[in-house]
Design a protein around this motif. Structure first.
Motif, short mmCIF file in Angstrom:
data_model
loop_
_atom_site.label_atom_id
_atom_site.label_comp_id
_atom_site.label_asym_id
_atom_site.label_seq_id
_atom_site.Cartn_x
_atom_site.Cartn_y
_atom_site.Cartn_z
N GLY A 255 18.73 10.38 -3.13
CA GLY A 255 19.83 10.83 -3.98
C GLY A 255 19.74 10.25 -5.37
N TYR A 256 20.91 10.02 -5.97
CA TYR A 256 21.00 9.59 -7.36
C TYR A 256 20.34 8.23 -7.61
N ILE A 257 20.17 7.42 -6.57
CA ILE A 257 19.51 6.12 -6.73
C ILE A 257 18.10 6.15 -6.13
N GLY A 258 18.00 6.67 -4.91
CA GLY A 258 16.72 6.63 -4.20
C GLY A 258 15.62 7.39 -4.91
N ALA B 123 18.51 3.47 0.44
CA ALA B 123 19.46 3.84 -0.62
C ALA B 123 20.26 5.06 -0.15
N VAL B 124 21.07 4.82 0.89
CA VAL B 124 21.86 5.91 1.47
C VAL B 124 23.34 5.68 1.11
N PRO B 125 24.18 6.71 1.24
CA PRO B 125 25.58 6.53 0.86
C PRO B 125 26.32 5.55 1.77
N THR B 126 27.29 4.83 1.18
CA THR B 126 28.20 4.00 1.98
C THR B 126 29.63 4.37 1.57
N PRO B 127 30.14 5.49 2.10
CA PRO B 127 31.50 5.91 1.76
C PRO B 127 32.53 5.03 2.48
N SER C 166 21.98 0.09 -0.89
CA SER C 166 23.30 0.74 -0.88
C SER C 166 24.40 -0.29 -1.07
N THR C 167 25.42 0.07 -1.84
CA THR C 167 26.59 -0.80 -2.01
C THR C 167 27.20 -1.05 -0.63
N SER C 168 27.39 -2.32 -0.29
CA SER C 168 27.75 -2.64 1.09
C SER C 168 28.72 -3.80 1.14
N PRO C 169 29.52 -3.90 2.21
CA PRO C 169 30.40 -5.06 2.35
C PRO C 169 29.60 -6.32 2.60
N VAL C 170 30.23 -7.46 2.35
CA VAL C 170 29.55 -8.73 2.57
C VAL C 170 29.18 -8.85 4.06
N GLY C 171 27.95 -9.20 4.31
CA GLY C 171 27.47 -9.35 5.70
C GLY C 171 26.67 -8.16 6.19
N ALA D 88 0.84 -1.21 0.00
CA ALA D 88 0.00 0.00 0.00
C ALA D 88 0.87 1.26 0.00
N THR D 89 1.94 1.24 0.78
CA THR D 89 2.88 2.36 0.79
C THR D 89 4.30 1.81 0.66
N ILE D 90 5.06 2.44 -0.20
CA ILE D 90 6.48 2.08 -0.36
C ILE D 90 7.28 3.28 0.12
N SER D 91 8.26 3.03 0.98
CA SER D 91 9.07 4.13 1.49
C SER D 91 10.51 3.97 1.04
N VAL D 92 11.06 5.03 0.47
CA VAL D 92 12.45 4.99 0.01
C VAL D 92 13.26 5.92 0.92
N ILE D 93 14.25 5.36 1.58
CA ILE D 93 15.06 6.15 2.52
C ILE D 93 16.34 6.58 1.81
#
Ligand code: SAJ
Length: 420
Positions: free
Chosen positions: A12-15, A82-86, A119-124, A4-9
Motif C-alpha cells: 500500500g501507501y507505505i509498503g 507494512a499492513v493496515p492496523t485499523p 505498521s503503526t501498532s500498540p505498545v507490545g 539477497a532477497t527483501i520481502s515487503v508484506i
C-alpha cells in the motif's frame, strides 16, 4: 551480511514505496499483497495508488528485474510488514492483518532472517508478533527465547513519511529502530541504510512503538488546539486565521491550522491506540480526538445556519438553494478521500439538503459511491456560478488561486481561511 532477497508484506501507501526504494538500490525485492489487482499492476511496472514520483521508481525497478509482486510469500533474508492496523470496537487496535502477515511468512522463515514490523501498532505488538511466529515455528529460536543468540531477529521500525512527499521523506527522514535485542537493531539499521540518507536512531521495540504513536498524537493535540480556537473565535467575532498568524509571531508559539476536522489513516486513528491501552492517563489525548472528531458536525451546523439565513434573505425555497462544497480529499493537493472530514461533511450535508449539492474536487474524475445520487461533481467555475452557499473544505492550490472578485456569494463557510 547482505540481504539477497527483501520481502515487503503489504503493498500500500507505505509498503510499495519502501519496496521500490530498496529495489532502486539494486536489491532483489519481492512485494507481497493479497490484492491481485495491485500485484498485476505492479508487475506491469505501474502503480495502483497516487504518490508523486512513485510511478517512475516502480517502473524502473520492475523493468530492471529488481522488483516483482506476488500474492504468495517467498523465502527472504528480510521481511518488512507494512499492513493496515485499523481500530475496532471502542477504538481498540485491530491486529488481524499483522497476525495474518505473520502467519503467511512463518512457513517460509529461514534461520538468520530479519522480520521488521512497520505498521503503526500498540505498545507490545512486536513482542506479540514474535510470540505468534515462535508458536508457528518451534524449530527456530526467537529473541524472546534466545536473546542475542536468536536465529530470527525482530524489530519495530515505524514509517513516518508524509503522504504526498513519501519518496523524499522515506529516504531523508531519520528512522527509529526498535530491535528486540541490540543485534536485531544492528541488522535492521544495516537493512535501512541501504537507501536511508537520514540517521538510524536505535532504541527498543516498545519505545519505538510508543514513539510512532506519540508523534501522531502530538500533531492531533496541536490541531485540536487550533480547532478549539476556531470555535471560540467564531463566538467572539474574531478571525481565527489572523489571530493564529499574530500569536505565531511570538518566538515560542507555533499554532497549527484549524480545518474541517482531522482525516487520514494515521492522525485520526493512532492516538486511540494510546487511549485504549491507558484509559486513565490519556485524558488530553482522548479529548483532542473528541475535539477533532466533532469539528465536522460544527461545520455542518454553520452551513445550516448560512442556508437558513439565505432562505430568509432571498425568499427562496430550500429546494431552490444550491450548496457547493470545495474539496473532498483529507488534505490539500492529494486525491485521497479515505477518512476525510470533507467527505463526511459533503455526505451529511447532501443527505440533509433538499436542493442541489455540488462537490468540487479537482483531483478526482468521478464521485465516490457514497456521494453518487446525492451530489453532483462540478468544476470551480460551475460552482462559483451556480451556488448560493459556498463551503470551503480543503485548501487545494487551485482553490487558493481563485481571485477574490470571482467570489460573489454572501453566504460562505470557510473552514480553511482561503476566502478570509
Ligand atoms: N491538519 C489540520 N491542520 C494542520 C495540519 C493538518 O487540520 O495544521 C489535518 C489535515 O488536513 C488532515 C490531517 O490533519 O486532515 C492529517 O494530515 P497531516 O498532513 O497532518 O498528516 P498525515 O496523516 O498525512 O501524515 C501523518 C504525519 N505525521 C506527523 O506529521 C506527525 C506523517 O509524518 C506520518 O508518517 C503519517 O501521519 C503516518 O503514516 O502515520
Amino acid at each position: 551480511m547482505s540481504f539477497a532477497t527483501i520481502s515487503v508484506i503489504g503493498l500500500g501507501y507505505i509498503g510499495l514505496p519502501t519496496a521500490a526504494a530498496f529495489a532502486s538500490k539494486q536489491q532483489h525485492v519481492v512485494g507481497v499483497d493479497i490484492n491481485q489487482h495491485a500485484v498485476d499492476t505492479i508487475n506491469r511496472g505501474a502503480i495502483h495508488i497516487v504518490e508523486p514520483d512513485l510511478d517512475q521508481v516502480v517502473k524502473t525497478a520492475v523493468e530492471g528485474g529488481f522488483l516483482r509482486a506476488s500474492t504468495q510469500p517467498v523465502a527472504a533474508e528480510a521481511f518488512l510488514i507494512a499492513v493496515p492496523t485499523p481500530f475496532k470496537g471502542d477504538h481498540e487496535p485491530d491486529m488481524v492483518y499483522v497476525k495474518a502477515a505473520a502467519e503467511s511468512i512463518a512457513p517460509v522463515l529461514k534461520k538468520g532472517a530479519l522480520v521488521i514490523l512497520e505498521s503503526t501498532s500498540p505498545v507490545g505488538a512486536t513482542e506479540q508478533m514474535a510470540g505468534w511466529l515462535a508458536e508457528l515455528r518451534p524449530d527456530l529460536t526467537f529473541p524472546q527465547q534466545a536473546g542475542e543468540a536468536a536465529e530470527i531477529n525482530i524489530a519495530y521500525c515505524p514509517e513516518r513519511v508524509l503522504p504526498g512527499q513519501v519518496m523524499v521523506e522515506l529516504i531523508k527522514n531519520d528512522r527509529v529502530i526498535g530491535g528486540m535485542t541490540p543485534v536485531c537493531s544492528a541488522r535492521a539499521s544495516e537493512l535501512y541504510n541501504i537507501f536511508l540518507e537520514g540517521e538510524c536512531v536505535v532504541t527498543n521495540s516498545r519505545t519505538a512503538e510508543m514513539c510512532k504513536l506519540t508523534e501522531n498524537s502530538f500533531r492531533d493535540v496541536n490541531i485540536a488546539f487550533a480547532n478549539e480556537l476556531s470555535l471560540i473565535c467564531a463566538d467572539q467575532g474574531i478571525n481565527v486565521w489572523e489571530l493564529i498568524r499574530l500569536a505565531n509571531r511570538h518566538p515560542r508559539v507555533n499554532i497549527l491550522q484549524p480545518g474541517p476536522g482531522v482525516g487520514g489513516h494515521c492522525i485520526a486513528v493512532d492516538p486511540w491506540f494510546i487511549v485504549a491501552q491507558n484509559p486513565q492517563q490519556a485524558q488530553l489525548i482522548r479529548t483532542a480526538r473528541e475535539v477533532n472528531d466533532s469539528k465536522p458536525h460544527w461545520v455542518i451546523n454553520q452551513v445550516k445556519a448560512a442556508v437558513a439565513d439565505c432562505l430568509a434573505e432571498t425568499g427562496k425555497r430550500a429546494s431552490e438553494i444550491t450548496i457547493a462544497c470545495f474539496g473532498l480529499a483529507f488534505k490539500p493537493n492529494i486525491d485521497d478521500l479515505r477518512e476525510s472530514p470533507a467527505m463526511e461533511i459533503a455526505e451529511l450535508l447532501s443527505g440533509w439538503h433538499s436542493g442541489t449539492t455540488l462537490a468540487v474536487e479537482p483531483n478526482i474524475h468521478q464521485l465516490p459511491k457514497q456521494l453518487i445520487g446525492h451530489c453532483e461533481l462540478a468544476t470551480t467555475a460551475e460552482a462559483l456560478e451556480q451556488a448560493d452557499v459556498l463551503v470551503m473544505l480543503v485548501d487545494h492550490q487551485p482553490f487558493k488561486a481563485i481571485a477574490g472578485a470571482q467570489v460573489q456569494q454572501r453566504w460562505i463557510v470557510d473552514t480553511k481561511g482561503v476566502w478570509r
